[in-house]
Write a protein that holds these residues in place. Sequence first.
Motif, PDB file in Angstrom:
ATOM      1  N   MET B   1     -74.786  35.641 -49.717  1.00 40.33           N
ATOM      2  CA  MET B   1     -74.765  34.838 -48.728  1.00 40.33           C
ATOM      3  C   MET B   1     -75.821  33.506 -48.225  1.00 40.33           C
ATOM      4  O   MET B   1     -75.476  32.616 -48.660  1.00 40.33           O
ATOM      5  N   MET B   2     -77.044  33.963 -47.944  1.00 40.30           N
ATOM      6  CA  MET B   2     -77.926  32.795 -47.937  1.00 40.30           C
ATOM      7  C   MET B   2     -79.006  33.024 -49.032  1.00 40.30           C
ATOM      8  O   MET B   2     -79.241  33.891 -49.796  1.00 40.30           O
ATOM      9  N   ASP B  32     -78.674  43.138 -39.570  1.00 37.87           N
ATOM     10  CA  ASP B  32     -78.850  41.850 -38.742  1.00 37.87           C
ATOM     11  C   ASP B  32     -80.001  41.137 -38.664  1.00 37.87           C
ATOM     12  O   ASP B  32     -80.145  39.950 -38.640  1.00 37.87           O
ATOM     13  N   ASP B  36     -81.227  37.538 -40.217  1.00 39.62           N
ATOM     14  CA  ASP B  36     -81.600  36.474 -39.142  1.00 39.62           C
ATOM     15  C   ASP B  36     -82.893  36.061 -39.282  1.00 39.62           C
ATOM     16  O   ASP B  36     -83.064  34.806 -39.374  1.00 39.62           O
ATOM     17  N   ILE B  37     -83.789  36.887 -39.966  1.00 40.94           N
ATOM     18  CA  ILE B  37     -85.191  36.461 -39.999  1.00 40.94           C
ATOM     19  C   ILE B  37     -85.107  35.740 -41.329  1.00 40.94           C
ATOM     20  O   ILE B  37     -86.100  34.727 -41.686  1.00 40.94           O
ATOM     21  N   GLU B  39     -82.780  33.892 -42.622  1.00 37.27           N
ATOM     22  CA  GLU B  39     -82.317  32.727 -42.603  1.00 37.27           C
ATOM     23  C   GLU B  39     -83.382  31.949 -41.679  1.00 37.27           C
ATOM     24  O   GLU B  39     -83.386  30.507 -42.046  1.00 37.27           O
ATOM     25  N   HIS B  40     -84.107  32.247 -40.599  1.00 33.37           N
ATOM     26  CA  HIS B  40     -84.979  31.712 -40.060  1.00 33.37           C
ATOM     27  C   HIS B  40     -86.184  30.988 -40.976  1.00 33.37           C
ATOM     28  O   HIS B  40     -86.466  29.827 -40.636  1.00 33.37           O
ATOM     29  N   THR B  43     -84.732  28.224 -43.118  1.00 33.97           N
ATOM     30  CA  THR B  43     -84.644  27.076 -42.634  1.00 33.97           C
ATOM     31  C   THR B  43     -86.218  26.297 -42.096  1.00 33.97           C
ATOM     32  O   THR B  43     -86.319  25.260 -42.425  1.00 33.97           O
ATOM     33  N   ARG B 239     -62.223  33.332 -43.222  1.00 32.00           N
ATOM     34  CA  ARG B 239     -63.314  32.559 -42.472  1.00 32.00           C
ATOM     35  C   ARG B 239     -63.425  33.153 -40.953  1.00 32.00           C
ATOM     36  O   ARG B 239     -64.499  33.297 -40.482  1.00 32.00           O
ATOM     37  N   ARG B 242     -64.718  36.614 -40.411  1.00 39.45           N
ATOM     38  CA  ARG B 242     -66.137  36.437 -40.780  1.00 39.45           C
ATOM     39  C   ARG B 242     -66.956  35.857 -39.587  1.00 39.45           C
ATOM     40  O   ARG B 242     -68.030  36.403 -39.188  1.00 39.45           O
ATOM     41  N   ALA B 243     -66.039  34.976 -38.837  1.00 40.48           N
ATOM     42  CA  ALA B 243     -66.907  34.535 -37.671  1.00 40.48           C
ATOM     43  C   ALA B 243     -67.038  35.613 -36.557  1.00 40.48           C
ATOM     44  O   ALA B 243     -67.630  35.396 -35.464  1.00 40.48           O
ATOM     45  N   HIS B 245     -67.958  38.659 -36.931  1.00 47.38           N
ATOM     46  CA  HIS B 245     -68.951  39.298 -37.169  1.00 47.38           C
ATOM     47  C   HIS B 245     -70.218  39.222 -36.579  1.00 47.38           C
ATOM     48  O   HIS B 245     -70.580  38.081 -36.446  1.00 47.38           O
TER      49      HIS B 245
END
Lengths: 113, 245
Positions: B1-2, B32, B36-37, B39-40, B43, B239, B242-243, B245
């Motif tokens: 994913m990321m 989750d 989230d962290i 990805e944070h 970024t 798509r 996935r949106a 979730h």
Amino acid sequence: MDSSSNVVAQLRRGVLEHCVLALTEHEARYAYDLVNDLAAAGLVASEGTVYPLLSRLRRDGLVDTVWRESPSGPPRRYYTLTPQGRASLEAFRQSWRGFRESVDHIVDGKARS
Amino acid sequence: MMTVSSHPLVHEYLSRLHATAVAALPKGQAEDLLADITEHLDTATDGGTADEATVRSAIDRLGSPDEVVAAALGSASGGVGIPPMSYAGPGTSGGLLAPAGPLAPPTQPTQPARPTHRIEQAALILLVAAELIALFLPLSAPLWVAGLVCLALATAWQGRDRVLAWAFVATGLPVFLGSLVGAGLLATMVSSVCTSTSVPGGGVAETTCTQNSGTPWVGVVVVVLALSYVVAQIATLRRLTRALH
């Protein structure tokens, strides 16, 4: 932690949830930008603690998420306000106005005059 | 994913967070939170390419893993937030709380809470089911209409997602039936076209049978279009799911 910063922490805790709702009111928001806005406004001490709050708001049906393309990298999750979240925000807004005026009134000493 | 940040400080922070979160939180919540962290930080540090000071500052601002996980535990039961306030209380005396008077206007939405994406799920299931049993129209047509209604009511997909849903999922049944009809027409066209020319003098002078040379190309194009449509539809379904979730 001295008592004044403790008070600030409690005040933050009380309003943070609805501030998040308010930030998503008009447009879908990327979580990272939400966190930055809240931090810039002095509403969160530890940025990481916003994410559990976002998760709970989603579980409670107050916000929804949508995936959007990002300029670089994988799609990003954006947060939007649900009708339920909107109602909660509106109720808070009403309460907050009354609360703020009452506290201002007392704290500024106008209640006695 | 990321992309998981390769910076050692980020890596170290995420490992500690992982250990704390997995020990304290339900599996889904821990996952989750980590996503989230991650990805944070990704970024905040431009994918781990930022300089040391930036990375350090991003991590400091997040708070310790203990703090973050504690916040998750605190919010598990709806604990962080406060219940909706109502200051209709002692407002009668002295008008101190008068501005709060006309509280509780009928701002409650008429529709009940929708914590899950039932309508969105129903839309996808109905539309796909309608397409799969397309030939049995007495059942597929009502399913399709019901799916369209659900899709129109769905709120979880916005912008591009919504456009894709209408373009590739809502159209499933008509496109399937349309391509069947199209294939039938093509088949009759492919079969050789015979024309008889009668001569005024009497009798059939000649019968010419021509193979419509354009038809094979049309067929190829139609097959390619149909395949592209199916691929686009599958991609859209993935798509959209996935949106949710």
